[in-house]
Design a protein around this motif. Structure first.
Motif, short mmCIF file in Angstrom:
data_model
loop_
_atom_site.label_atom_id
_atom_site.label_comp_id
_atom_site.label_asym_id
_atom_site.label_seq_id
_atom_site.Cartn_x
_atom_site.Cartn_y
_atom_site.Cartn_z
N LEU A 1 0.83 -1.20 0.00
CA LEU A 1 0.00 0.00 0.00
C LEU A 1 0.87 1.25 0.00
N ALA A 2 1.89 1.28 0.85
CA ALA A 2 2.77 2.45 0.94
C ALA A 2 3.49 2.69 -0.38
N LYS B 1 -6.15 -4.37 -2.07
CA LYS B 1 -7.08 -3.93 -3.10
C LYS B 1 -6.82 -2.48 -3.49
N VAL B 2 -6.64 -1.62 -2.49
CA VAL B 2 -6.36 -0.21 -2.76
C VAL B 2 -5.03 -0.07 -3.50
N ALA B 3 -4.03 -0.83 -3.07
CA ALA B 3 -2.73 -0.78 -3.73
C ALA B 3 -2.85 -1.21 -5.20
N LEU C 1 -7.06 4.35 -9.70
CA LEU C 1 -6.99 5.48 -8.78
C LEU C 1 -5.76 6.28 -9.17
N LYS C 2 -5.98 7.47 -9.71
CA LYS C 2 -4.89 8.22 -10.32
C LYS C 2 -4.33 9.34 -9.45
N SER C 3 -4.97 9.60 -8.30
CA SER C 3 -4.51 10.70 -7.45
C SER C 3 -4.82 10.39 -5.99
N TYR D 1 -12.53 7.42 -3.13
CA TYR D 1 -12.87 5.99 -3.25
C TYR D 1 -13.12 5.39 -1.87
N LEU D 2 -12.27 5.73 -0.90
CA LEU D 2 -12.44 5.21 0.46
C LEU D 2 -13.75 5.72 1.08
#
Length: 212
Positions: free
Chosen positions: A121-122, A176-178, A186-188, A195-196
């Motif tokens: 994720l990071a 999933k987010v990563a 997710l571009k920004s 999204y969250l």
């Protein structure tokens, strides 16, 4: 049914999943030349405490106790799976090591999974923001994920949940987010936070209030 357990074959009933303790003891004594007796295990103080705990935790009664003994074709002493595992470890120090090592390895794998999903994720968030904003960005993203998974956020909230299912949901959500960032959906940073927010509303708004 017959299940292999190292060099032994253990018998398990399908109706209640209980294991045949008499059969395992017979095999153990024959192979090792030992003269262990079931009564020695059952008279052990720790065994009595474990039996009492199983009865309490699983709401068992006299007709369905963790330890049953009967005669006839399917006779012998039968044990609840938890009690049987403890019994098998009492018989065999090598098996006890295998069980403890398995649990230990699972704990290490669990810890590694937690660390790996956070690193992924990071790394993904780092593609959206500069180094100067990275610490703040990760704090906000992690907080947003906490809200989605736990429905709340507070300091060290992740340490308050010992529920493996919930924690695996967290690891999965982080990945999933990563993945969404890495694949360009997710571009920004702002888009990620939106999204969250959307996921929080979807996951925690009562279904009756969701628009059809």
């Amino acid at each position: 049914m017959i299940r292999p357990m190292g060099q032994f074959k253990v018998e398990q009933r399908t109706k209640d999943a209980y294991f045949n303790a008499t059969s395992l003891l017979r095999q153990w004594n024959e192979i090792t030349g030992s003269k262990k007796e079931l009564k020695d295990y059952l008279s052990n103080k720790a065994t009595k405490e474990l039996i009492a705990t199983i009865i309490e935790r699983e709401n068992l009664n006299r007709d369905n106790s963790p330890y049953l003994s009967n005669r006839g074709k399917n006779g012998g002493s039968w044990m609840h799976p938890v009690l049987f595992m403890d019994y098998a470890m009492w018989l065999n120090a090598s098996f006890k090591y295998d069980v403890i090592k398995f649990v230990y390895d699972q704990m290490i794998a669990y810890r590694n999974e937690a660390g790996d999903s956070y690193k992924e994720l990071a790394s993904a968030v780092g593609k959206l923001v500069g180094k100067d904003f990275m610490r703040v960005a990760m704090s906000k993203v992690a907080r947003g994920i906490n809200y989605c998974v736990f429905g709340n956020h507070e300091t060290l909230i992740r340490n308050q949940y010992g529920d493996e299912k919930k924690m695996r949901e967290l690891f999965s959500f982080q990945r999933k987010v990563a993945d969404l960032i890495n694949e360009g959906f997710l571009k920004s940073f702002d888009g990620t936070m939106e999204y969250l927010k959307m996921m929080f509303e979807r996951m925690h708004t009562p279904k009756i209030l969701l628009a059809k």
